[in-house]
Design a protein around this motif. Sequence first.
Motif, PDB file in Angstrom:
ATOM      1  N   PRO A  59      -1.635  -8.302  14.920  1.00 27.34           N
ATOM      2  CA  PRO A  59      -0.649  -8.850  13.976  1.00 27.34           C
ATOM      3  C   PRO A  59      -0.514 -10.357  14.172  1.00 27.34           C
ATOM      4  O   PRO A  59      -0.630 -10.859  15.297  1.00 27.34           O
ATOM      5  CB  PRO A  59       0.659  -8.137  14.355  1.00 27.34           C
ATOM      6  N   THR A  61       1.563 -13.683  14.738  1.00 26.79           N
ATOM      7  CA  THR A  61       2.810 -13.867  15.474  1.00 26.79           C
ATOM      8  C   THR A  61       3.899 -14.415  14.557  1.00 26.79           C
ATOM      9  O   THR A  61       3.626 -14.977  13.497  1.00 26.79           O
ATOM     10  CB  THR A  61       2.621 -14.794  16.682  1.00 26.79           C
ATOM     11  N   VAL A  62       5.141 -14.217  14.967  1.00 26.04           N
ATOM     12  CA  VAL A  62       6.312 -14.574  14.160  1.00 26.04           C
ATOM     13  C   VAL A  62       7.154 -15.571  14.939  1.00 26.04           C
ATOM     14  O   VAL A  62       7.610 -15.281  16.052  1.00 26.04           O
ATOM     15  CB  VAL A  62       7.139 -13.323  13.812  1.00 26.04           C
ATOM     16  N   GLY A 307      13.444 -12.152  19.408  1.00 23.67           N
ATOM     17  CA  GLY A 307      12.198 -12.759  18.970  1.00 23.67           C
ATOM     18  C   GLY A 307      12.000 -14.078  19.670  1.00 23.67           C
ATOM     19  O   GLY A 307      12.892 -14.563  20.383  1.00 23.67           O
ATOM     20  N   GLU A 349       5.660  -7.844  22.056  1.00 26.03           N
ATOM     21  CA  GLU A 349       6.463  -7.276  20.969  1.00 26.03           C
ATOM     22  C   GLU A 349       7.483  -8.285  20.444  1.00 26.03           C
ATOM     23  O   GLU A 349       7.735  -8.355  19.236  1.00 26.03           O
ATOM     24  CB  GLU A 349       7.170  -6.006  21.453  1.00 26.03           C
ATOM     25  N   THR A 352       5.837 -10.491  17.936  1.00 22.28           N
ATOM     26  CA  THR A 352       5.235  -9.859  16.764  1.00 22.28           C
ATOM     27  C   THR A 352       6.258  -8.972  16.051  1.00 22.28           C
ATOM     28  O   THR A 352       6.985  -9.438  15.183  1.00 22.28           O
ATOM     29  CB  THR A 352       3.974  -9.077  17.164  1.00 22.28           C
ATOM     30  N   SER A 353       6.329  -7.711  16.426  1.00 23.31           N
ATOM     31  CA  SER A 353       7.142  -6.747  15.667  1.00 23.31           C
ATOM     32  C   SER A 353       8.630  -7.049  15.735  1.00 23.31           C
ATOM     33  O   SER A 353       9.348  -6.918  14.726  1.00 23.31           O
ATOM     34  CB  SER A 353       6.872  -5.324  16.158  1.00 23.31           C
ATOM     35  N   GLN A 354       9.144  -7.456  16.907  1.00 23.85           N
ATOM     36  CA  GLN A 354      10.580  -7.727  16.988  1.00 23.85           C
ATOM     37  C   GLN A 354      10.951  -8.997  16.229  1.00 23.85           C
ATOM     38  O   GLN A 354      12.003  -9.064  15.596  1.00 23.85           O
ATOM     39  CB  GLN A 354      11.023  -7.818  18.447  1.00 23.85           C
ATOM     40  N   ALA A 356       9.475 -10.076  13.541  1.00 25.91           N
ATOM     41  CA  ALA A 356       9.482  -9.683  12.136  1.00 25.91           C
ATOM     42  C   ALA A 356      10.746  -8.919  11.794  1.00 25.91           C
ATOM     43  O   ALA A 356      11.322  -9.082  10.702  1.00 25.91           O
ATOM     44  CB  ALA A 356       8.244  -8.838  11.834  1.00 25.91           C
ATOM     45  N   GLY A 364       4.237  -7.906  11.489  1.00 25.04           N
ATOM     46  CA  GLY A 364       4.284  -7.789  12.936  1.00 25.04           C
ATOM     47  C   GLY A 364       3.691  -6.513  13.478  1.00 25.04           C
ATOM     48  O   GLY A 364       3.646  -6.300  14.689  1.00 25.04           O
ATOM     49  N   HIS A 370       2.654  -2.278   5.557  1.00 28.81           N
ATOM     50  CA  HIS A 370       3.088  -3.568   6.069  1.00 28.81           C
ATOM     51  C   HIS A 370       2.285  -4.691   5.417  1.00 28.81           C
ATOM     52  O   HIS A 370       1.193  -4.476   4.883  1.00 28.81           O
ATOM     53  CB  HIS A 370       2.940  -3.619   7.590  1.00 28.81           C
TER      54      HIS A 370
END
Length: 442
Positions: A59, A61-62, A307, A349, A352-354, A356, A364, A370
């Motif tokens: 994914p 990155t955020v 995040g 995490e 990425t996912s958190q 997002a 993420g 997605h």
Amino acid sequence: MQRRYNAAYVWTEEGLRPDWSVVVDEQSAQIVAVAPRQETRARYPDAAETDWRECALLPGTVNVHAHAFQHLARGRGVDQPFLQWRDQALYHITPHLDAHSLYLASKLAFVEMLRAGITTVAEFFYVHGDSLDNDRAVIQAARDSGIRLAFARAFYDWQGAPGPYRETIDEAVRRTQTLAQEVAGDSRVSLHVAPHSLHGASDDMIRQAYALSRDLNVPCHIHVAEEQFEVDEVRARTGRTPVEHLRHLEVLGPHTIAVHLVWITPGDIEILAQTRTQWAYCPSSNLFLADGIAPLPQLVGHGITAGLGTDGGCSNNRSSIFEEMRMAALVHKGYQRDATAVNWPTVLEMGTSQGAQLLTVPAGIIAPGHLADFIGINLSDPSLIPWTPDTLLANVVYSMQPSAVQEVVVDGRPVVRDRAWQSGDQAALIQDVQTLVHTWQA
């Protein structure tokens, strides 16, 4: 049109999958399938193919907190206490800032982020001037660079701040509502609300900003307890910690993103957990400015969604969430003198996912439904060698250099190919920024 990305490995929620493919619907910019290569070939025989077989597909990155304009002050105010840094860096360049300079600064920052694997950024922006021209310039820079943007429009009415930062409450609300209407329907731009802080915005402004965020159904960002002086000021004025006072104002909750949280108490952590307030952690910036070290293990241990952010180009001074992952893990190992204090899966995490989840972006994660925001990591990059399937992701966090980020896709569209930004002339952009900054010295 559908496109199949064939990778050496794909990182899914179940782990690394060898010789898998990701199928993207380029019209909707969504992932429609993640499966073994032969299976996707049989199910989607007409899909175009992109060969990433030298890459691991992860994914994007955020970046949950950034100030892109601060790239123009990179190198200024270094090695100085916070208030001197603020005066020598931010306040020094503010008189020079207009829509054109902010466009160039933001575009430079966003290109650097993309090349580091950042596909989404929350831009906390407060140099509004007396119109929406500056805001629109930053948004256009995001569109032109190719990054996904959560534009966190700041509310700022502290009379000690430079004039271009300040607005009345009515001006801030009206302009934010206008901007929200303008970006509605843009698949890569969303508008968030961001009362600056308890020292940058009055209590009434913070309440009004939070109310607007609920009307718009978007997150509300706010700097909280970044510096000791902020805590002292709030205690002197209210008798409360910043977190306690924000609870008193009724602006904490699952839609609020508290940025920094360095100078907080165990009681503050309980409040944040009870209200399900979320956290944007900027470890490199907190160290660069000598803010202190936020209690990551304790906050995460209380179930607070967190995040990672890069913060500003003159308060970090890099723009890589992979760098923030490494920094977040290492600083707490050293500070706690405990190698298990923070591990690589936690920070991966967070980046990425958190991240997002904080920004309410369906990204993420590499999974059907997605957004097609992902990156290709070159598995032959020296910074990853040697790797095995069970060490690769740990190497991504602890050893990988930016040179390993070879491919970047945002919204189903390649924006970095073979490490080169695809949406414009990078050399011309760099020259424009250099020329701009040197004219300020004339």
